[in-house]
Design an enzyme around this catalytic site. Structure first.
Site: not given
Ligand code: DMJ
Length: 442
Positions: A69, A73, A202, A336
Site C-alpha cells: 500500500e 500510493r 489482480d 476498477e
Molecule cells: C487501489 O489501492 C488499487 O487500485 C489497488 O490495485 C486495488 N485496490 C484499490 C482500489 O480499489
C-alpha cells in the site's frame, strides 16, 4: 478543511480517518492526489500540497506499514508528481521512502514481507495468509515503481530486488499454468492453491504487462509471463453465463467459485491495453475480451438500485452479476469499473463507455456525495443510503482521475508515453534509446 495532513477523510463526521495500512505515516490523501491536482490544473491546490510534502511528510517514524500500500500510493504518487512537475522534492522523498522499504526483502528467498516496521526493518506477513505466505498481488506490485527508483537514484538495488521476484516465480511449477495467490517467503513454495484475478492476485498480472510497456517493449520476460498467464486464465477461469455475460471466476484447488469481485473488473482494461502485443493474431480477441468484461461489470452496476456496483457479484444459484451475500453488497468508491471504461474508450472510441461513465458520475453525485466529501455505501441494492463515512484515498487518485481522462482528449497522458501504476499514478515509458528523455514528455 477537515482532515488536512491526516491519511483519509471521514466526510460525514468531518474528521480524519486512519487505517493501519500506513501506520504512522501521514498524508496519504495528499500524496495520492498530487498528480490528480496537477493533471486537472488545480495549481493553487497542488502548490499547497507540495508545501505540505516539503514541510511535513516524514518517514522517520517507528511504525509498521503495508509495503504494497505504501509503495503504490506513496512511492507511486511521489514519482508521478516528480515526473509531471519536475519538482526535486518529490524525487528525493520517493527515493528516501524506497530505501526505507528495502529491508522488507530480507527473507530467505528475497520475496518481501507484507508488513514492515520502517524504523527497525523487521518484517512479517499477515497472520491470516496461508501459513505465513506473502501475497501475489502485494509482492508482484512493486516492479514499476522500483524500476523507476533505480532510474532516478542511479542505484540498481531497487530493480535488482524486483527482478529477483521474477526469478523465484519462474523457477516454480505453476498448477495448470496459473499463479496461486500465496507464496511462502522462507520456503519459496506456494501456499494454498487459490487463484484470483481480483483481490490477492489482480495487480500482479497488471504489472507484468505494464513492465513490458514501460520498458519500451524491451522486457521480453515480462511480456511472455503476461501472455502465458492470460492464456491459462482464459482456459481455466473465464466463463460465460447462460445469459451471455463473460466473467472471470476464482479457482480453489481446481474448483471454480463463480464469483467476480469489483477489483477483478480492472481486467477489462488490462486485456484491451495488452491487445496490441497479443501473440497469434489475437489482438481483436483481447479487445473483445476487454469489451465483454466491461459489459459484465456495467451490468453489475445496472442491476443495483443505486447504479453503483457491489464489492462482489455471483453467477450461481440463479443469479447473474448480482451480489447475494450481505457482506458483498458494499461500494467503497472503488475505481476498477470506471478504469476499464477509460481504457475501452481510448482504445475503441465506442461512445457507450462515456455514457456508462456518466451514469457512474450521476450515481456518485446522488448517493455518495455528502456535505464533507464523498462516502462509501453499505448496500447498493437498498433504496436508502447507509454511508460508511470513509473517503478512500484512491477515490481522488483513481476514480476521479480515470473519469477525468474518460472525458478528455487522447493526448492527455497518451498511452505511448505513460503507463499508470495500479493506483493510477502515471509513470513515463523508459525509452530504450534515451534513458532520460522521459522527463520531457509532460
Ligand atoms: C487501489 O489501492 C488499487 O487500485 C489497488 O490495485 C486495488 N485496490 C484499490 C482500489 O480499489
Amino acid at each position: 478543511r477537515y482532515a488536512w495532513g491526516l491519511n483519509e477523510l471521514k466526510p460525514i463526521s468531518k474528521q480524519g480517518h486512519s487505517s493501519n495500512l500506513f501506520g504512522n505515516i501521514q498524508g496519504a490523501t495528499i500524496v495520492d492526489a498530487l498528480d490528480t491536482l496537477y493533471i486537472m490544473e488545480m495549481k493553487e491546490e497542488f502548490k499547497e500540497a507540495k508545501e505540505w510534502v516539503e514541510k511535513n511528510l516524514d518517514f522517520n517514524v517507528n511504525t509498521e506499514i503495508s509495503v504494497f500500500e505504501v509503495n503504490i500510493r506513496f512511492v507511486g504518487g511521489l514519482l508521478s508528481a516528480y515526473y509531471l512537475s519536475g519538482e526535486e522534492v518529490f524525487r528525493k522523498k520517493a527515493v528516501e521512502l524506497g530505501e526505507k522499504l528495502l529491508p522488507a526483502f530480507n527473507t530467505p528467498t528475497g520475496i518481501p514481507w507484507a508488513l514492515l516496521n520502517i524504523k527497525s526493518g523487521i518484517g512479517r506477513n499477515w497472520p491470516w495468509a496461508s501459513g505465513g505466505s506473502s501475497i501475489l498481488a502485494e509482492f508482484g506490485t512493486l516492479h514499476l515503481e522500483f524500476v523507476h527508483l533505480s532510474h532516478l537514484s542511479g542505484n540498481p538495488v531497487f530493480a535488482e530486488k524486483v527482478m529477483n521476484i521474477r526469478k523465484v516465480l519462474n523457477r516454480l511449477d505453476k498448477p495448470e499454468g496459473l499463479y496461486p495467490n500465496y507464496l511462502n517467503p522462507s520456503s519459496g513454495q506456494w501456499g494454498q492453491h487459490h487463484v484470483s484475478i481480483g483481490g490477492l492476485g489482480d495487480s500482479f498480472y497488471e504489472y507484468l504487462l505494464k513492465a513490458w510497456l514501460m520498458s519500451d517493449k524491451t522486457d521480453e520476460e515480462g511480456k511472455k509471463m503476461y501472455y502465458d498467464a492470460v492464456q491459462a486464465i482464459e482456459t481455466h477461469l473465464i466463463r460465460k453465463s447462460s445469459g451471455g455475460l463473460t466473467y472471470i471466476a476464482e479457482w480453489k484447488g481446481g474448483l471454480l467459485e463463480h464469483k467476480m469481485g469489483h477489483l477483478t473488473c480492472f481486467a477489462g482494461g488490462m486485456f484491451a491495453l495488452g491487445a496490441d502485443g497479443a501473440p497469434n493474431d489475437k489482438t481483436g480477441h483481447h479487445i473483445e475480451l476487454g469489451a465483454e468484461i466491461a459489459r459484465t461489470c456495467h451490468e453489475s452496476y445496472d442491476r443495483t438500485s443505486m447504479k453503483l456496483g457491489p464489492e462482489a457479484f455471483r453467477f450461481d444459484g440463479g443469479v447473474e452479476a448480482i451480489a447475494t451475500r450481505q457482506n458483498e453488497k458494499y461500494y467503497i468508491l472503488r475505481p476498477e469499473v470506471i478504469e476499464t471504461y477509460m481504457y475501452m474508450w481510448r482504445l475503441t472510441h465506442d461512445p457507450k463507455y462515456r455514457q456508462w461513465g456518466w451514469e457512474a458520475v450521476e450515481a456518485l453525485e446522488k448517493h455518495c456525495r455528502v456535505d464533507g466529501g464523498y462516502s462509501g455505501i453499505r448496500d447498493v441494492y437498498n433504496n436508502h443510503e447507509s454511508h460508511d463515512d470513509v473517503q478512500q484515498s484512491f477515490f481522488l487518485s483513481e476514480t476521479l482521475k480515470y473519469l477525468y481522462l474518460l472525458f478528455s482528449e487522447d493526448d492527455l497522458l497518451p498511452f505511448e508515453h505513460w503507463v499508470f501504476n495500479t493506483e493510477a499514478h502515471p509513470l513515463p515509458v523508459l525509452r530504450k534509446d534515451d534513458g532520460h528523455k522521459e522527463e520531457n514528455q509532460k
